[in-house]
Write a protein that holds these residues in place. Structure first.
Motif, PDB file in Angstrom:
ATOM      1  N   ILE A   6       0.850  -1.196   0.000  1.00 31.64           N
ATOM      2  CA  ILE A   6       0.000   0.000   0.000  1.00 31.64           C
ATOM      3  C   ILE A   6       0.886   1.246   0.000  1.00 31.64           C
ATOM      4  O   ILE A   6       0.640   2.190  -0.751  1.00 31.64           O
ATOM      5  N   GLU A   7       1.932   1.242   0.824  1.00 33.57           N
ATOM      6  CA  GLU A   7       2.864   2.377   0.869  1.00 33.57           C
ATOM      7  C   GLU A   7       3.454   2.647  -0.509  1.00 33.57           C
ATOM      8  O   GLU A   7       3.496   3.797  -0.959  1.00 33.57           O
ATOM      9  N   GLN A   8       3.918   1.596  -1.181  1.00 31.57           N
ATOM     10  CA  GLN A   8       4.527   1.774  -2.503  1.00 31.57           C
ATOM     11  C   GLN A   8       3.511   2.320  -3.504  1.00 31.57           C
ATOM     12  O   GLN A   8       3.843   3.145  -4.354  1.00 31.57           O
ATOM     13  N   SER A   9       2.286   1.877  -3.413  1.00 40.87           N
ATOM     14  CA  SER A   9       1.236   2.369  -4.299  1.00 40.87           C
ATOM     15  C   SER A   9       0.957   3.852  -4.048  1.00 40.87           C
ATOM     16  O   SER A   9       0.811   4.634  -4.992  1.00 40.87           O
ATOM     17  N   ILE A  10       0.912   4.251  -2.784  1.00 39.20           N
ATOM     18  CA  ILE A  10       0.678   5.652  -2.433  1.00 39.20           C
ATOM     19  C   ILE A  10       1.843   6.517  -2.904  1.00 39.20           C
ATOM     20  O   ILE A  10       1.636   7.591  -3.480  1.00 39.20           O
ATOM     21  N   ILE A  11       3.061   6.051  -2.685  1.00 33.71           N
ATOM     22  CA  ILE A  11       4.246   6.783  -3.142  1.00 33.71           C
ATOM     23  C   ILE A  11       4.202   6.955  -4.658  1.00 33.71           C
ATOM     24  O   ILE A  11       4.489   8.039  -5.177  1.00 33.71           O
ATOM     25  N   GLY A  12       3.823   5.900  -5.368  1.00 41.19           N
ATOM     26  CA  GLY A  12       3.697   5.980  -6.825  1.00 41.19           C
ATOM     27  C   GLY A  12       2.630   6.969  -7.252  1.00 41.19           C
ATOM     28  O   GLY A  12       2.825   7.735  -8.205  1.00 41.19           O
ATOM     29  N   PHE A  13       1.504   6.980  -6.547  1.00 38.69           N
ATOM     30  CA  PHE A  13       0.445   7.937  -6.856  1.00 38.69           C
ATOM     31  C   PHE A  13       0.933   9.365  -6.659  1.00 38.69           C
ATOM     32  O   PHE A  13       0.716  10.226  -7.514  1.00 38.69           O
ATOM     33  N   LEU A  14       1.578   9.642  -5.530  1.00 37.59           N
ATOM     34  CA  LEU A  14       2.072  10.995  -5.252  1.00 37.59           C
ATOM     35  C   LEU A  14       3.086  11.439  -6.300  1.00 37.59           C
ATOM     36  O   LEU A  14       3.079  12.592  -6.736  1.00 37.59           O
ATOM     37  N   ARG A  15       3.941  10.521  -6.734  1.00 37.55           N
ATOM     38  CA  ARG A  15       4.933  10.832  -7.763  1.00 37.55           C
ATOM     39  C   ARG A  15       4.257  11.107  -9.109  1.00 37.55           C
ATOM     40  O   ARG A  15       4.520  12.126  -9.751  1.00 37.55           O
ATOM     41  N   ASP A  16       3.368  10.218  -9.515  1.00 36.36           N
ATOM     42  CA  ASP A  16       2.746  10.329 -10.839  1.00 36.36           C
ATOM     43  C   ASP A  16       1.754  11.485 -10.926  1.00 36.36           C
ATOM     44  O   ASP A  16       1.690  12.165 -11.945  1.00 36.36           O
TER      45      ASP A  16
END
Length: 90
Positions: A6-16
């Protein structure tokens, strides 16, 4: 879904979505100025659509959205529990 995924998905969302790089999931996103209120609204929509969780108005507390870790914990605690595979149907 495990919190680290979930953390990695959130980090990816914030980046993208916002062009924000989050190097430390424990970093305070609000106090550091990484997230503002408009971004939090977009993030909440992403969490609801992407993870199938409901975020109520009373859930919009600082401690739930301060860090990627706290957001992931919030999501993990609200995801629907799947029934074990191979259960009998009656």
């Amino acid at each position: 879904m495990p919190s680290d995924r979930i953390e990695q998905s959130i980090i990816g969302f914030l980046r993208d979505r916002f062009g924000v790089e989050v190097a430390d999931p424990g970093a305070d996103l609000i106090e550091s100025g990484i997230l503002d209120s408009a971004m939090v609204v977009d993030l909440v929509l992403y969490l609801e659509e992407g993870f199938g969780v409901m975020v109520a108005l009373e859930d919009l507390e600082f401690e739930n959205f301060a860090t990627v870790e706290s957001i992931a914990g919030f999501v993990a605690g609200r995801q629907p529990v799947e029934a074990p595979a191979g259960g009998s149907s009656g």
